[in-house]
Each structure stands twice: as structure tokens, then as C-alpha cells.
Design a protein around this motif. Structure first.
Motif, PDB file in Angstrom:
ATOM      1  N   ASP A  77       0.859  -1.185   0.000  1.00  0.00           N
ATOM      2  CA  ASP A  77       0.000   0.000   0.000  1.00  0.00           C
ATOM      3  C   ASP A  77       0.890   1.228   0.000  1.00  0.00           C
ATOM      4  O   ASP A  77       2.026   1.176   0.457  1.00  0.00           O
ATOM      5  CB  ASP A  77      -0.941   0.003   1.206  1.00  0.00           C
ATOM      6  N   TRP A 115      -1.765  -2.264  -4.016  1.00  0.00           N
ATOM      7  CA  TRP A 115      -3.024  -1.578  -3.722  1.00  0.00           C
ATOM      8  C   TRP A 115      -3.257  -0.435  -4.706  1.00  0.00           C
ATOM      9  O   TRP A 115      -2.328   0.257  -5.123  1.00  0.00           O
ATOM     10  CB  TRP A 115      -2.970  -1.051  -2.292  1.00  0.00           C
ATOM     11  N   TYR A 175      -6.401   2.691  -5.543  1.00  0.00           N
ATOM     12  CA  TYR A 175      -7.704   3.334  -5.345  1.00  0.00           C
ATOM     13  C   TYR A 175      -8.039   4.149  -6.583  1.00  0.00           C
ATOM     14  O   TYR A 175      -7.195   4.886  -7.097  1.00  0.00           O
ATOM     15  CB  TYR A 175      -7.679   4.257  -4.123  1.00  0.00           C
ATOM     16  N   SER A 176      -9.283   4.037  -7.058  1.00  0.00           N
ATOM     17  CA  SER A 176      -9.681   4.802  -8.228  1.00  0.00           C
ATOM     18  C   SER A 176     -11.119   5.278  -8.079  1.00  0.00           C
ATOM     19  O   SER A 176     -11.876   4.783  -7.232  1.00  0.00           O
ATOM     20  CB  SER A 176      -9.550   3.964  -9.500  1.00  0.00           C
ATOM     21  N   ASP A 228      -6.844   8.352 -14.490  1.00  0.00           N
ATOM     22  CA  ASP A 228      -6.010   8.307 -13.296  1.00  0.00           C
ATOM     23  C   ASP A 228      -4.532   8.338 -13.687  1.00  0.00           C
ATOM     24  O   ASP A 228      -4.075   7.509 -14.470  1.00  0.00           O
ATOM     25  CB  ASP A 228      -6.313   7.045 -12.486  1.00  0.00           C
ATOM     26  N   CYS A 250      -8.070  -3.521  -5.353  1.00  0.00           N
ATOM     27  CA  CYS A 250      -8.696  -2.327  -5.922  1.00  0.00           C
ATOM     28  C   CYS A 250      -9.872  -1.823  -5.095  1.00  0.00           C
ATOM     29  O   CYS A 250     -10.792  -2.577  -4.778  1.00  0.00           O
ATOM     30  CB  CYS A 250      -9.156  -2.657  -7.345  1.00  0.00           C
ATOM     31  N   MET A 251      -9.821  -0.538  -4.770  1.00  0.00           N
ATOM     32  CA  MET A 251     -10.950   0.160  -4.161  1.00  0.00           C
ATOM     33  C   MET A 251     -11.517   1.147  -5.179  1.00  0.00           C
ATOM     34  O   MET A 251     -10.769   1.809  -5.893  1.00  0.00           O
ATOM     35  CB  MET A 251     -10.495   0.924  -2.916  1.00  0.00           C
ATOM     36  N   ILE A 252     -12.834   1.227  -5.232  1.00  0.00           N
ATOM     37  CA  ILE A 252     -13.507   2.185  -6.110  1.00  0.00           C
ATOM     38  C   ILE A 252     -14.360   3.115  -5.250  1.00  0.00           C
ATOM     39  O   ILE A 252     -15.130   2.657  -4.400  1.00  0.00           O
ATOM     40  CB  ILE A 252     -14.417   1.476  -7.138  1.00  0.00           C
ATOM     41  N   GLY A 253     -14.236   4.411  -5.467  1.00  0.00           N
ATOM     42  CA  GLY A 253     -15.033   5.384  -4.728  1.00  0.00           C
ATOM     43  C   GLY A 253     -15.331   6.582  -5.594  1.00  0.00           C
ATOM     44  O   GLY A 253     -14.964   6.642  -6.773  1.00  0.00           O
ATOM     45  N   TYR A 289     -11.741  -4.914  -3.062  1.00  0.00           N
ATOM     46  CA  TYR A 289     -11.276  -4.745  -1.679  1.00  0.00           C
ATOM     47  C   TYR A 289     -12.360  -4.076  -0.841  1.00  0.00           C
ATOM     48  O   TYR A 289     -12.741  -2.936  -1.100  1.00  0.00           O
ATOM     49  CB  TYR A 289     -10.003  -3.888  -1.716  1.00  0.00           C
ATOM     50  N   HIS A 305     -14.042  -1.987   1.853  1.00  0.00           N
ATOM     51  CA  HIS A 305     -13.621  -0.871   2.713  1.00  0.00           C
ATOM     52  C   HIS A 305     -14.842  -0.020   3.055  1.00  0.00           C
ATOM     53  O   HIS A 305     -14.810   1.207   2.972  1.00  0.00           O
ATOM     54  CB  HIS A 305     -12.562  -0.029   2.002  1.00  0.00           C
ATOM     55  N   TYR A 353     -19.777  -0.566  -2.038  1.00  0.00           N
ATOM     56  CA  TYR A 353     -18.726  -1.359  -2.698  1.00  0.00           C
ATOM     57  C   TYR A 353     -18.124  -2.400  -1.761  1.00  0.00           C
ATOM     58  O   TYR A 353     -17.653  -3.445  -2.208  1.00  0.00           O
ATOM     59  CB  TYR A 353     -17.630  -0.410  -3.201  1.00  0.00           C
TER      60      TYR A 353
END
Length: 301
Positions: A71, A98, A100-101, A108, A129-132, A170, A172, A176
Motif C-alpha cells: 500500500d 493496492w 484506489y480509483s 487516473d 482495488c478500491m472504487i469510490g 477490496y 472498505h 462497494y
């Protein structure tokens, strides 16, 4: 002729379905809680000592970790190459990177940097992968939410597949982070290189539901990251072994057909990453002893 046929078949497995390759790499031990099956996680930005790549790799060697999930924050970008070189020199596998997008990963600036980095170092790994940042999710129907999240996930997964990497959704928090929603995204996309990374440190609302949904995510599960959970209102995230919920979750995972790696994290444990990792390893050993898991315990020094 037979050798040529075998070579072609292997090429197709590697290039078309990288998830299969990932699964093969993760089955090196008969006991998922064995020392060699543990991943160090959340130790780069969560470290008061601010170790550089070489110091971090030396620490992992000292503690007996053979895998790292990496990370990072923006200040760590200039160190990316040095990090991978230090891991290689110290015989530590990069298990995951890690990322994040938001809703438009094609814009990005760091996704191309990461993909190029992994390609140059010839690393086929997992992208956790985190999506927000998707607007008006609360106004969407369930299907619209699935499609809104699926679009950036599909883009990232397709780019990852080009270099033989897999993508782990992922959890969090939020929509999602719900395992049931992640399963719907996976089913909608039907990409062979998308799976799930499940984190106990973001499972405050999952304790009672865990026995019901865990078997459903199992076929897609790429990694499990452990943490302690103390029941209450609200549920508290604590070091492993100091909660009253994680032991049963750890037992359920062991008794399942899961054979992948297990993450030990430092986030929310201690300022010093080395101290935090040691605390959580000791907590896991305590639970293993209470549960009579002598097979795993004998792998610890």
C-alpha cells in the motif's frame, strides 16, 4: 508434437486466464495459517519509523514474512522501483499492489505508472482495488449501482489482464464493500481475472452475517486479511486475539476450502509497523493455540 501442444496450452492459461496462475501460486502450504502463508499488509503509510524500501524488506526478513501487499501514498511513488528491487533482493514476493480509483480510471495518472512498473519488473501480481467517488449512488437502483461500479472495475481488470495480473475487489465500507454487492459486480462482468479480497478490519457490520455469506464469496476469494473485532455498538477494531469475534471467523475460514494467503496488518495496531505486525502475529498464535491448530503453530519460531 506433444511438447508443442503442452506449451500452447500453458501459454493460453497464462495469457487468457491469469487468475488460474494466481490460484496456483497461492497453494504452497497445507495450512493457511502457517508462517510462510502470511502476507504483511498496511505497513508502508502506517509506520511511524517511515522505513525506506530496504529497511522495510530487512524488517520483513527479520520477522519471517515472505510476502508483501504494497500500500502506498503519493509520496511513495518515487520509491516504486526501489521497493520492488529491495523485495527481490530480500526474496520477498510482491503478493499485491493496492490501488484506489474513482469512476474514471482511464484518467487516473497513477494507474499507467503502476501497470508500467509491474510490466518492467515482469511481475504478475494482484491489484487490490478500491472504487469510490461515484456520485448519486444513493439515488440509483441496485442494478444501476452494479453497472456504475462495474465500469471502472472492468477498465482496470482489462488493463491488468494485458500484463497477466488479477484484480481483487477490496472491501472498505459502503456499498462497494458489501460482499453481496461485489458478487453481483463479478457476475455482471464475468471477467476471469477478478476476485475478492476480504478484510476483517472492515467487517464491523459482517460479524453475524459472516457464516452465511462466506461460502458464497469463497469461489472468488483471493486473500483474507485478519484483524480483531470486539462486539458492541459500535464494533471496535482491535489487534488479533483481543476481540471476541475474530476467533470464530478464523475457524470458519480454516474449515473451508480456502487455500490462499492470509494477511497480517498493522493499520490501527501500533505506530511502528514492526511492533504492529508482531502484535498481530502473536495474537494469531494465541488463537491457534486455543483452537488446537498444532500444524500451523509448529511453523512459527
Amino acid at each position: 508434437m506433444f511438447r508443442k501442444l503442452v506449451s500452447v496450452c500453458f501459454f493460453l492459461v497464462v495469457t487468457v486466464c491469469p487468475k488460474l496462475v494466481c490460484a496456483q501460486k497461492n497453494t504452497g502450504t497445507d495450512n493457511i495459517y502457517a508462517r510462510e502463508n502470511l502476507i504483511a499488509w498496511c505497513i508502508v503509510p502506517f509506520d511511524s519509523e517511515e522505513r525506506d524500501p530496504v529497511q522495510r524488506a530487512e524488517m520483513l526478513n527479520k520477522l519471517g514474512f515472505t510476502m508483501l501487499a504494497y500500500d502506498w501514498r503519493e509520496k511513495h511513488v518515487p520509491e516504486f522501483d526501489a521497493e520492488l528491487e529491495a523485495l527481490k533482493k530480500h526474496h520477498i514476493r510482491l503478493q499485491a499492489f493496492w490501488f484506489y480509483s474513482g469512476p474514471n480510471p482511464e484518467n487516473d495518472k497513477y494507474l499507467p505508472v503502476i501497470l508500467d512498473l509491474l510490466k518492467r519488473h515482469n511481475l504478475r501480481t494482484e491489484i487490490w482495488c478500491m472504487i469510490g467517488g461515484i456520485k448519486d449512488m444513493d439515488k440509483m437502483t441496485q442494478q444501476q449501482k452494479v453497472e456504475a461500479v462495474a465500469r471502472p472495475v472492468a477498465y482496470i481488470a482489462d488493463k491488468a489482464a494485458e500484463i497477466g495480473c488479477t484484480v481483487g475487489l477490496y472491501n472498505h465500507g459502503g456499498w462497494y464493500g458489501m460482499p453481496e454487492n461485489q458478487l453481483q459486480v463479478i457476475d455482471y462482468l464475468k471477467r476471469p481475472n477478478i476476485g475478492i479480497v476480504y478484510n476483517l478490519h472492515h467487517a464491523e457490520g459482517d460479524i453475524e452475517r459472516f457464516p452465511a455469506f462466506f461460502p458464497k464469496i469463497l469461489p472468488h476469494l483471493m486473500a483474507v486479511n485478519l484483524m480483531g473485532l470486539k462486539k458492541g455498538n459500535p464494533v471496535k477494531v482491535v489487534p488479533i486475539g483481543q476481540g471476541d469475534a475474530e476467533a470464530e471467523m478464523i475457524r470458519i475460514i480454516r474449515d473451508s476450502d480456502y487455500h490462499g494467503p492470509v494477511g497480517i496488518i498493522n493499520e490501527e495496531t501500533a505506530p511502528d509497523a514492526e511492533v504492529g505486525l508482531m502484535m498481530n502475529v502473536d495474537g494469531l498464535k494465541k488463537i491457534l493455540k486455543e483452537q488446537g491448530d498444532s500444524g500451523a503453530l509448529k511453523t512459527y519460531r
